[in-house]
Design an enzyme around this catalytic site. Sequence first.
Site, PDB file in Angstrom:
ATOM      1  CD  GLU A  27      -2.311   6.838   2.610  1.00  0.00           C
ATOM      2  OE1 GLU A  27      -2.847   5.793   3.142  1.00  0.00           O
ATOM      3  OE2 GLU A  27      -1.549   7.224   3.233  1.00  0.00           O
ATOM      4  CG  ASP A  81      -0.080  -0.310   2.660  1.00  0.00           C
ATOM      5  OD1 ASP A  81       0.644  -0.892   2.512  1.00  0.00           O
ATOM      6  OD2 ASP A  81      -0.293   0.592   3.490  1.00  0.00           O
ATOM      7  CD1 TRP A 106      -8.637  -3.718   1.672  1.00  0.00           C
ATOM      8  CD2 TRP A 106     -10.468  -2.719   1.347  1.00  0.00           C
ATOM      9  NE1 TRP A 106      -8.339  -2.572   1.829  1.00  0.00           N
ATOM     10  CE2 TRP A 106      -9.356  -1.839   1.329  1.00  0.00           C
ATOM     11  CE3 TRP A 106     -11.740  -2.082   1.016  1.00  0.00           C
ATOM     12  CZ2 TRP A 106      -9.738  -0.241   1.320  1.00  0.00           C
ATOM     13  CZ3 TRP A 106     -12.073  -0.619   1.062  1.00  0.00           C
ATOM     14  CH2 TRP A 106     -10.744   0.105   1.127  1.00  0.00           C
ATOM     15  NE  ARG A 140       1.063   4.259   6.089  1.00  0.00           N
ATOM     16  CZ  ARG A 140       0.162   4.962   5.151  1.00  0.00           C
ATOM     17  NH1 ARG A 140       0.166   6.288   4.935  1.00  0.00           N
ATOM     18  NH2 ARG A 140      -0.836   4.213   4.991  1.00  0.00           N
ATOM     19  CG  ASP A 141       4.707   2.157  11.049  1.00  0.00           C
ATOM     20  OD1 ASP A 141       4.126   2.813  10.259  1.00  0.00           O
ATOM     21  OD2 ASP A 141       4.205   1.962  12.173  1.00  0.00           O
ATOM     22  CD  GLU A 142      -0.441   0.815   6.227  1.00  0.00           C
ATOM     23  OE1 GLU A 142      -1.516   0.432   5.822  1.00  0.00           O
ATOM     24  OE2 GLU A 142      -0.236   1.889   6.772  1.00  0.00           O
ATOM     25  CG  ASP A 178      -4.977  -0.289  -1.197  1.00  0.00           C
ATOM     26  OD1 ASP A 178      -5.663  -0.833  -0.344  1.00  0.00           O
ATOM     27  OD2 ASP A 178      -4.132   0.629  -0.660  1.00  0.00           O
ATOM     28  CG  HIS A 202      -1.191   4.600  -0.937  1.00  0.00           C
ATOM     29  ND1 HIS A 202      -0.787   4.733   0.413  1.00  0.00           N
ATOM     30  CD2 HIS A 202      -2.123   4.054  -1.153  1.00  0.00           C
ATOM     31  CE1 HIS A 202      -1.422   3.491   1.015  1.00  0.00           C
ATOM     32  NE2 HIS A 202      -2.467   3.305   0.094  1.00  0.00           N
TER      33      HIS A 202
END
Length: 897
Positions: free
Chosen positions: A742, A462, A539, A466-468, A475, A763
Amino acid sequence: MSFRVVHLKTEYVVNPLGLDESKPRLFWRLESEKRGTVQSAYRVLVSSSREALDRDEGDQWDSGKVVSASSIQVVYGGKPLQSEGQYFWKVQAWDGEGNPSGWSETAYWTMGLLDRGEWKAGWIGRKTEANVVMQPSPHVRKSFGIAGKVKRATAYATALGLYELRVNGEKVGDLFAPGFTDYDKRVQVQTYDVTPLVREGENAVGAVLGDGWYCGTVGFLGSKVYGERPFFLLQLHIELEDGTKQIVKTDSTWRTARGPILYSDMIKGEAYDARLELAGWDRPGFDDSGWEQPDVRPGYNGLLTASIEPPVRITETRRPISVRRTDAGTFIYDMGQNMVGWTEVKVRGARGAKITLSHAEMLNPDGSLYLDNLRVAVQQDHYILKGEGEERYEPRFTFHGFRYVELIGYPGEADLDTIVGKVVHSDTPRTGRLETNDAMVNRLYSNIVWGQRGNFLSVPTDCPQRDERLGWTGDAQIFARTASYNMDVSRFFTKFMWDMIDAQQPSGAFTDVAPDAGWIRHKMWNTRLNWFAPDNAGWGDAGVVIPWTLYLMYGDTRILETHYGAMVRWVEYLKANSDELVRPSYANYGDWLSIDADTPNEVLATAYFAYSAKLLSRIAGVLGEKRDEAHYDGLFRDIAAAFRRAFVDAEGRIHGATQTVYVLALQFGLLEGEQRDAAIRHLVDDIRGRGDRLSTGFLGVGYLLPALTDSGRLDVAYALLTQEAFPSWMYSIKHGATTIWERWDGWTEHNGFQTPSMNSFNHYSLGSVGEWMFRYMAGIETDPDRPGFRHAIVRPQPGGRLTEAKAEYESLYGVVSTDWKLSPDGAFRLAVRVPAGATATVVVPGSGARVDGEPANAAASPTGWTLAWQTEAAATFEIGSGEYVFESVIGAAAFAR
């Protein structure tokens, strides 16, 4: 010879190694200078040796002359394939007049280890160091001798974690192997031909291990999600010229030690101490007597499967466009492009000196790196010099999302030659190109492609900074069609579907992210005070949308067959968890990050329920499941009726009245007659009332311009495409965006940066407009009845301020391209290219159509085209392969509505 067979592939790959597919699919292309070239028949020969194939002997499979136009997805039909088997193949084809081609060039594939019992190796690792939070990367090695000349040497390798394989001092393979899977369920095995590297006498094989997704930090789910430390598995199979066979395998006789990588983490970066380098450790003759005995893991219960996904590679090296020295003595570089990968630095300095490379997407107003949106991610790499002349460093087992790089602690004056950026992603080759007369539209398309490059890394992440960095399914599904135009994602999404299957719940629910990586447990914990459901509308539907997309773009029926049961379980799960076919409103995300337009979750969820049922009906039809086709078509119609009863009023207004509710209802076919007409009016009124601006989030945006165009409002679609005021695609471009953001409001003139807790500048989701740009603006579309672009539908639709557009898509048959120009006087010119073996329907807007300079006043032409019908508004042609030029005149009325 003008008719040729070229570009052979097996399972979408040129000469793949280590397959575990018992019936691989074969692909080839035709080349011909003649228009209207088709294949009427083919013959495939598959042999166990190149020599036999050269003699035209198909000792494994001789298909004979098969009357068929198929040149993709041709299933191997020969003898059972054997573990480690080598198979060589070629093709001959016949054209439409029955003339044969010559034989193609030889292609090949090899099989991997097909039986779990053939694995004799053990999983080896290094014991954890006490009181060390982030563990150093282990090195493992083994010396071995070979008594004879080597005929063939094949390495089968994988890891719980990451590995870099080394053979006699040479790196083997690509990056981030074996890729991100649910390690509790499966791990992928890579196969390497190392014959040129292995030699008679003493040899050495080794690997460096990284934590990766297995025991490193996985997004915000924490570290050690699957295990405590990495383990490595290798079998090196060696065959000598005299027929002797030898296996070198990981076991307790190997040796292990720590090395210069102090830690490596996907989210927290990497630290490297060059003083600790182990010179020659991966070569013969190295003294490893001081190394430790490895720890051998008792076993592994998951599946060992052949690697499906395309490898992760460095695909581009970029130089910075500027550098400036800060007051603090650091150097800040601008790479000119928001990218994903890392930085390589060259440096001279004293032994023990430390430099740091810090990465960020944006700058603060004061010119410093904007780091707030990284949350707990640390996009920094640290290097400690050994002090021996010029040194170069780049990380091995981490990656960053960045445009700006701050070089900290550098000894001396850094310049533009001090660093280079390495662009890293899954190597999905470019298949699409698109260009217009409008520089901002071109920038938008570039941003879409860069967003895909930055986020397709083993899984469709995604965001890369960052911490993802998780494989969010919503998506992925909304962007899948755009992705398929831009790049060859056949294997990438095939692998991602297995990630989704591994994460599918016993109830049939597909999850929000795949691989799951503990997401369900995390979600349950964070919603423990509320009723918990494992699915989210838009999703989980990726489990149906993505296979259907691969069928459309690649003619892939196997993915439909393989996952049909899982798709049925998903739709039945939705049905079981609905109230009179209306879905509940518990979805967490809805139309994620819409702008001042919250779509009611129950409306969105019911619409997607209908869409999944509709696609499942079509899939059942493709597979010949006639009873299911009728059943799920009936279910779709019933859901659509329930949707209308529950959410559509007498004036055609849909509950929520957002752009997204109208877009989904229109595109999913949920409305009838006057209700549909009313929905179009309400949608346009909302857009106009906002000053020709959109409000859709992740799930609505991909269907917004298609819904308008299909509803006869091309003018509104182009107005939205080129809108420069906030919110719009062009707004971010006006403010320097080089990737898709994003959020529409990631940064605005009136508010600055959005909340740093959720604000990625790379994103891809809102870039799903790329699908419309190819299918409608450029007019390159596939026919669902003849998928994979065996038959293309070419229907460019000019409008707005665009006067030129050209695009190409490299299908499995070859390149389909369009190039149109519209003059101020209304003269329209369209050049079309269709590859050999394919056909197309071409719809030319306007009147007075001409083909290759001649009036289109005949039903058929001896030069490869047929006029199907003609009106004052458009002319429709059927064409064969080749290049054609169409001309017409478009009146002003064509753009008015």
